[in-house]
Scaffold this motif. Sequence first.
Motif, PDB file in Angstrom:
ATOM      1  N   ARG A 139       0.832  -1.203   0.000  1.00 16.97           N
ATOM      2  CA  ARG A 139       0.000   0.000   0.000  1.00 16.97           C
ATOM      3  C   ARG A 139       0.867   1.253   0.000  1.00 16.97           C
ATOM      4  O   ARG A 139       0.579   2.218  -0.705  1.00 16.97           O
ATOM      5  N   GLU A 140       1.952   1.210   0.793  1.00 13.98           N
ATOM      6  CA  GLU A 140       2.838   2.386   0.837  1.00 13.98           C
ATOM      7  C   GLU A 140       3.381   2.722  -0.541  1.00 13.98           C
ATOM      8  O   GLU A 140       3.439   3.885  -0.935  1.00 13.98           O
ATOM      9  N   LEU A 141       3.764   1.677  -1.276  1.00 13.92           N
ATOM     10  CA  LEU A 141       4.318   1.896  -2.619  1.00 13.92           C
ATOM     11  C   LEU A 141       3.229   2.379  -3.580  1.00 13.92           C
ATOM     12  O   LEU A 141       3.464   3.257  -4.414  1.00 13.92           O
ATOM     13  N   VAL A 142       2.041   1.798  -3.458  1.00 13.33           N
ATOM     14  CA  VAL A 142       0.920   2.217  -4.316  1.00 13.33           C
ATOM     15  C   VAL A 142       0.568   3.677  -4.009  1.00 13.33           C
ATOM     16  O   VAL A 142       0.323   4.473  -4.922  1.00 13.33           O
ATOM     17  N   ASN A 143       0.573   4.028  -2.722  1.00 13.09           N
ATOM     18  CA  ASN A 143       0.230   5.399  -2.336  1.00 13.09           C
ATOM     19  C   ASN A 143       1.242   6.423  -2.845  1.00 13.09           C
ATOM     20  O   ASN A 143       0.898   7.591  -3.045  1.00 13.09           O
ATOM     21  N   GLU A 144       2.493   5.970  -3.041  1.00 14.00           N
ATOM     22  CA  GLU A 144       3.488   6.865  -3.660  1.00 14.00           C
ATOM     23  C   GLU A 144       3.246   6.994  -5.162  1.00 14.00           C
ATOM     24  O   GLU A 144       3.484   8.044  -5.755  1.00 14.00           O
ATOM     25  N   ALA A 145       2.785   5.900  -5.763  1.00 11.57           N
ATOM     26  CA  ALA A 145       2.646   5.868  -7.229  1.00 11.57           C
ATOM     27  C   ALA A 145       1.416   6.625  -7.718  1.00 11.57           C
ATOM     28  O   ALA A 145       1.406   7.147  -8.842  1.00 11.57           O
ATOM     29  N   ILE A 146       0.379   6.700  -6.885  1.00 10.35           N
ATOM     30  CA  ILE A 146      -0.870   7.336  -7.326  1.00 10.35           C
ATOM     31  C   ILE A 146      -0.670   8.810  -7.692  1.00 10.35           C
ATOM     32  O   ILE A 146      -1.072   9.240  -8.781  1.00 10.35           O
ATOM     33  N   PRO A 147      -0.032   9.626  -6.823  1.00  6.82           N
ATOM     34  CA  PRO A 147       0.143  11.045  -7.215  1.00  6.82           C
ATOM     35  C   PRO A 147       1.068  11.209  -8.426  1.00  6.82           C
ATOM     36  O   PRO A 147       0.932  12.189  -9.161  1.00  6.82           O
ATOM     37  N   GLU A 148       1.972  10.262  -8.642  1.00  6.44           N
ATOM     38  CA  GLU A 148       2.826  10.347  -9.834  1.00  6.44           C
ATOM     39  C   GLU A 148       2.004  10.111 -11.098  1.00  6.44           C
ATOM     40  O   GLU A 148       2.224  10.763 -12.122  1.00  6.44           O
ATOM     41  N   ALA A 149       1.044   9.195 -11.005  1.00  4.29           N
ATOM     42  CA  ALA A 149       0.216   8.883 -12.177  1.00  4.29           C
ATOM     43  C   ALA A 149      -0.887   9.911 -12.370  1.00  4.29           C
ATOM     44  O   ALA A 149      -1.361  10.126 -13.490  1.00  4.29           O
ATOM     45  N   LEU A 150      -1.309  10.547 -11.284  1.00  6.79           N
ATOM     46  CA  LEU A 150      -2.430  11.485 -11.330  1.00  6.79           C
ATOM     47  C   LEU A 150      -2.061  12.783 -10.622  1.00  6.79           C
ATOM     48  O   LEU A 150      -2.656  13.122  -9.593  1.00  6.79           O
ATOM     49  N   PRO A 151      -1.093  13.539 -11.160  1.00  7.61           N
ATOM     50  CA  PRO A 151      -0.734  14.800 -10.498  1.00  7.61           C
ATOM     51  C   PRO A 151      -1.901  15.789 -10.540  1.00  7.61           C
ATOM     52  O   PRO A 151      -2.738  15.719 -11.438  1.00  7.61           O
ATOM     53  N   ILE A 152      -1.934  16.663  -9.535  1.00  4.33           N
ATOM     54  CA  ILE A 152      -2.952  17.726  -9.539  1.00  4.33           C
ATOM     55  C   ILE A 152      -2.531  18.760 -10.568  1.00  4.33           C
ATOM     56  O   ILE A 152      -1.565  19.500 -10.368  1.00  4.33           O
TER      57      ILE A 152
END
Lengths: 361, 361
Positions: free
Chosen positions: B19-32
């Motif tokens: 989850r920690e790794l996924v939580n890092e990857a989400i903002p990279e894939a979906l920047p504001i």
Amino acid sequence: MNSPEAREEAVLEAVRQRRELVNEAIPEALPIQRPERLYKASRYLLDAGGKRLRPTILLTTAEALADVEPLSQGYREFPTLDGSAGDASGEPRAPATIDAMAAAVSVEVIQSFTLIHDDIMDDDDLRRGVPAVHREYDLETAILAGDTLYSKAFEIMLETGADPDRAVDALEILATTCTKICEGQALDVDFEQRDDVTPEEYLEMVEQKTAVLYAASASLPAILQGADEETIDALYGYGLDIGRAFQIHDDVLDLTVPSEELGKQRGSDLVENKQTLITVHARDQGLEIEDLIDTEDVETVTESEIDDAVAELERVGSITYANERARELVDQGKDRLEVLPDNEARDLLCDIADYLIERGY
Amino acid sequence: MNSPEAREEAVLEAVRQRRELVNEAIPEALPIQRPERLYKASRYLLDAGGKRLRPTILLTTAEALADVEPLSQGYREFPTLDGSAGDASGEPRAPATIDAMAAAVSVEVIQSFTLIHDDIMDDDDLRRGVPAVHREYDLETAILAGDTLYSKAFEIMLETGADPDRAVDALEILATTCTKICEGQALDVDFEQRDDVTPEEYLEMVEQKTAVLYAASASLPAILQGADEETIDALYGYGLDIGRAFQIHDDVLDLTVPSEELGKQRGSDLVENKQTLITVHARDQGLEIEDLIDTEDVETVTESEIDDAVAELERVGSITYANERARELVDQGKDRLEVLPDNEARDLLCDIADYLIERGY
């Protein structure tokens, strides 16, 4: 160069011929299956009509690229640019044909999905002369029907039979196009809260909300048939140009065409304080747009109120400005078609571009 | 075989690490990015939390297939099953690595999109302890945020760097999964009008609405890494089985876990006359489900009313039936994992399956 009347006649005939084929292909791609209510709601707006301009542009671009006589080929087994040429091992590099109709239907399905969700967001009651999906059915079904069309468009685009490299590129265009449409719609909503939108910002919004789907329609055949990057880019640019021109002309028509021909109250954009290139330009000229029409309700506004407002917009040059920008964009778009072979289909794409800003409704 | 407690501990730790790794990857894939309000609304629910069970299953399946130690590889350059083996010409058949994290994020983004639109359809106020997106923002923004995540999920799935043949197959799984989720949601809505739903129909609905995304999560790595058809099918089946079991267990928990632990009123499904495998089975046994609880409002129902209803459901064997069906499905799903190499990651996939029906909330 043909007369505008002859040109319009030729475009309408070309659109009509392809529309018939698209209308046959839609139920094949989207049969009414279980759960039936969901699929009926998904098909409802597609079956209610529509000019099928985007599929027509896609199919005609495919014809221009393949350098074939318009309507001479079945769109289901449409020639790629590879022919049967093989690589060193003698294996064909890519399939000799693709299903161009699948791509055309996919684009129309995306258009229909955006209309269903837009009508919910704008709380519009009517679309194509029938109740909007969320009125004919309900909010839940309309959201779900749009969502179903969304994934179905991807499924249908996967049916072209194109080389996997090209199929991946086509799906990428489809996905980024949908993202941009959402961004454009969000910008449109943001703009309603602002009174300092510039013409450039307005045109950027129109590019994202409307023009990208024209750009996808014009460039997808180039991608799927295996054209080079320069051709793909030029056709994408053609679509962006004519798509923006289409929207600008729509905004002009809202002010200049009698209500009975328009199918809705003339000047409704002004009454509802919707931003258009015309109002954005007029504000730049110092006109107080909010004061142009006092009435806030399209049901009670009078024709003379609208006449006076249009006269003011004409006085500051905003309608002329919009017409000129639309003409510039169409001419620019047509120039980009130089990458195509000189043939009847290319001429038709030029005529379609002209038609988009010469049509009376 | 580990004890249920040790197993649960191991699963929770494995989920937490990924989850920690996924939580890092989400903002990279979906920047504001612009338009900011749209992207903030799109990220809102993703940022609010979630176990990331589906990404965990996807990443662990990738590890089991590649036969590597869990967490020993960066998920961004994850080994395919081709290694650097080439074809006759010496060219590698396919890339030696893929970005497995991109696929994991794509699946989580789809899950988030469906939650946003489902909350609108069900008019739910809360999700993951925070207001639903249409409450925190508004209806228009929530529809649009869901639509944006929808196309972004396809864009993100295109970033795996997989061989184009495999990328096309992965996108097809993603598209058909979304279609099935919509169909399942539509069936769920239809079922609310019916009092003759059979257990088989209920399980079919759960398969479409919930289990297909587990099936996609488990089979996508096999597709992207280049596993054979048998392996892909077995992993898809594992996902379908444990996904259905997950939902059945959720329905049991709604009746058996104290409200304070559940985070909502225990028995709310019964009060709101929502169909579950338990109520569908009980009706088959002749129980009048509608008469079980007179109160129609979760705000006013009493604990003793719910105790009596649960006792009735236990008396006719419906809770036992649901538990048995969930256990059967999990055992069947675990058996399907025999196609995988015998390694630590495969054991973890078995433990995750058990955890889904042993968890207390």
